[in-house]
Structure formats: structure tokens, C-alpha cells
Design a protein around this motif. Structure first.
Motif, mmCIF file in Angstrom:
data_model
loop_
_atom_site.group_PDB
_atom_site.id
_atom_site.type_symbol
_atom_site.label_atom_id
_atom_site.label_comp_id
_atom_site.label_asym_id
_atom_site.label_seq_id
_atom_site.Cartn_x
_atom_site.Cartn_y
_atom_site.Cartn_z
ATOM 1 N N LEU A 71 35.743 60.359 70.837
ATOM 2 C CA LEU A 71 34.287 60.399 70.934
ATOM 3 C C LEU A 71 33.621 60.500 69.558
ATOM 4 C CD1 LEU A 71 33.968 62.670 74.084
ATOM 5 C CD2 LEU A 71 33.483 60.209 73.940
ATOM 6 N N ALA A 72 34.299 61.092 68.604
ATOM 7 C CA ALA A 72 33.742 61.232 67.252
ATOM 8 C C ALA A 72 33.743 59.901 66.501
ATOM 9 C CB ALA A 72 34.524 62.280 66.467
ATOM 10 N N ASP A 73 34.787 59.072 66.705
ATOM 11 C CA ASP A 73 34.885 57.789 65.994
ATOM 12 C C ASP A 73 35.854 56.884 66.745
ATOM 13 O OD1 ASP A 73 35.205 55.612 64.275
ATOM 14 O OD2 ASP A 73 35.300 56.860 62.471
ATOM 15 N N GLU A 74 35.317 56.151 67.705
ATOM 16 C CA GLU A 74 36.149 55.319 68.571
ATOM 17 C C GLU A 74 36.994 54.336 67.769
ATOM 18 O OE1 GLU A 74 33.759 53.454 71.586
ATOM 19 O OE2 GLU A 74 33.282 55.364 72.536
ATOM 20 N N ARG A 75 36.370 53.647 66.832
ATOM 21 C CA ARG A 75 37.098 52.611 66.088
ATOM 22 C C ARG A 75 38.252 53.216 65.291
ATOM 23 N NH1 ARG A 75 37.651 46.995 66.433
ATOM 24 N NH2 ARG A 75 39.641 47.051 65.389
ATOM 25 N N ALA A 76 38.010 54.325 64.621
ATOM 26 C CA ALA A 76 39.078 54.948 63.837
ATOM 27 C C ALA A 76 40.229 55.383 64.744
ATOM 28 C CB ALA A 76 38.534 56.143 63.055
ATOM 29 N N TYR A 77 39.902 55.947 65.902
ATOM 30 C CA TYR A 77 40.952 56.418 66.802
ATOM 31 C C TYR A 77 41.745 55.247 67.369
ATOM 32 C CZ TYR A 77 43.403 59.063 70.369
ATOM 33 O OH TYR A 77 44.398 59.635 71.139
ATOM 34 N N ILE A 78 41.056 54.222 67.803
ATOM 35 C CA ILE A 78 41.758 53.094 68.434
ATOM 36 C C ILE A 78 42.598 52.321 67.420
ATOM 37 C CG2 ILE A 78 40.064 51.217 68.284
ATOM 38 C CD1 ILE A 78 40.617 50.799 71.328
ATOM 39 N N ASP A 79 42.174 52.331 66.158
ATOM 40 C CA ASP A 79 42.943 51.636 65.129
ATOM 41 C C ASP A 79 44.277 52.316 64.836
ATOM 42 O OD1 ASP A 79 41.311 49.440 64.794
ATOM 43 O OD2 ASP A 79 40.196 50.306 63.117
ATOM 44 N N GLU A 80 44.477 53.524 65.326
ATOM 45 C CA GLU A 80 45.759 54.209 65.181
ATOM 46 C C GLU A 80 46.810 53.666 66.150
ATOM 47 O OE1 GLU A 80 45.240 58.447 65.522
ATOM 48 O OE2 GLU A 80 43.543 58.425 64.129
ATOM 49 N N TRP A 81 46.369 52.854 67.102
ATOM 50 C CA TRP A 81 47.264 52.348 68.143
ATOM 51 C C TRP A 81 47.637 50.898 67.860
ATOM 52 C CZ3 TRP A 81 49.206 55.599 71.696
ATOM 53 C CH2 TRP A 81 48.614 56.864 71.765
#
Length: 136
Positions: free
Chosen positions: A51-61
Motif C-alpha cells: 500500500l505504501a508503494d505498489e510499484r516498488a513492491y511488485i518489482d521485487e517479484w
């Protein structure tokens, strides 16, 4: 008299069902990381990061860019096409504060009340197009 279908013919028939995506082993392999991402949202700390930074989190996958964009767009039909399992995708829409009915209604082009009324009346009519190939 026709002989039995080979496995490829059998599986191809699943793609001939209008409006339906059958979750096959091929889709499971294609969507493995997508579904693992969705399951990660079961943990509160991961939901907070998402929720804080969707793009940053999803880029970890290690997902395809198409999968990542479909998640960011909340395009659930596209996610199913790209190997997502609806029960795993539920973690995404639950994190957004949507109920299953609210999220699934977006997949039908219906409002929530229209979707609920259709389901209460027994679901989609069996009449109409039953085969994409045969247009019948």
C-alpha cells in the motif's frame, strides 16, 4: 467414428468456453510468481509495504511486465489470462478493501447490484454462445 482426443485437443477445448478461464497446469506454471505475490499479501507487513508503494513492491517479484501492469490496473480478467488464480487474486482486492462480489462484478461489466441480482436469480443463462470457435 472419431478416436479419443489427445491431451492437447482436450486442453484446447477449455479455451473455447466464452467468458471462462479454466485454471490448468499451464496457467498455474505461467502464474506461479503472480500468485505467490498475491499470497504474500496475507501478511500485514507485506500489505503495508504494498500500500505504501505498489510499484516498488511488485518489482521485487519475478513476474512479467504484463502481469505486473495487470495487477497495477486491477484488471482481474487479464490476470486470469496471465495465470492468476481468482482465489489468490482475492488477496489483492481484499487489500484494496473490496469484497469478492465487488471485485468480481468489475469482471462482468455489471454494477454490484446487477451482479448480485443475476447470481441470486441462478447465475448467467445457459442460453447463448457456448462455443467461441463455432459461434453457437
Amino acid at each position: 467414428m472419431a478416436g479419443p482426443k489427445d491431451i492437447h485437443e482436450y486442453l484446447a477445448d477449455f479455451d473455447d468456453i466464452p467468458g471462462t478461464r479454466v485454471y490448468t497446469a499451464q496457467r498455474a506454471r505461467q502464474g506461479y510468481h503472480l500468485n505467490q505475490f498475491a499470497m504474500s499479501l496475507m501478511k500485514p507487513e507485506n500489505r503495508q509495504r504494498w500500500l505504501a508503494d505498489e510499484r516498488a513492491y511488485i518489482d521485487e517479484w519475478p513476474m512479467t511486465e504484463d502481469q505486473k501492469q495487470a495487477v497495477l490496473d486491477r484488471d482481474y480478467n487479464r490476470l486470469l489470462d496471465l495465470g492468476g488464480n481468482i482465489y489468490f487474486m482475492a488477496k489483492v482486492f481484499s487489500t484494496d478493501g473490496l469484497s469478492f462480489v465487488q471485485a468480481v462484478s468489475t469482471m462482468t461489466g455489471m454494477s454490484v447490484p446487477e451482479y448480485q441480482a443475476m447470481m441470486m436469480a441462478g447465475g448467467r443463462s445457459p442460453e447463448g454462445v457456448r462455443s467461441i470457435r463455432e459461434k453457437r
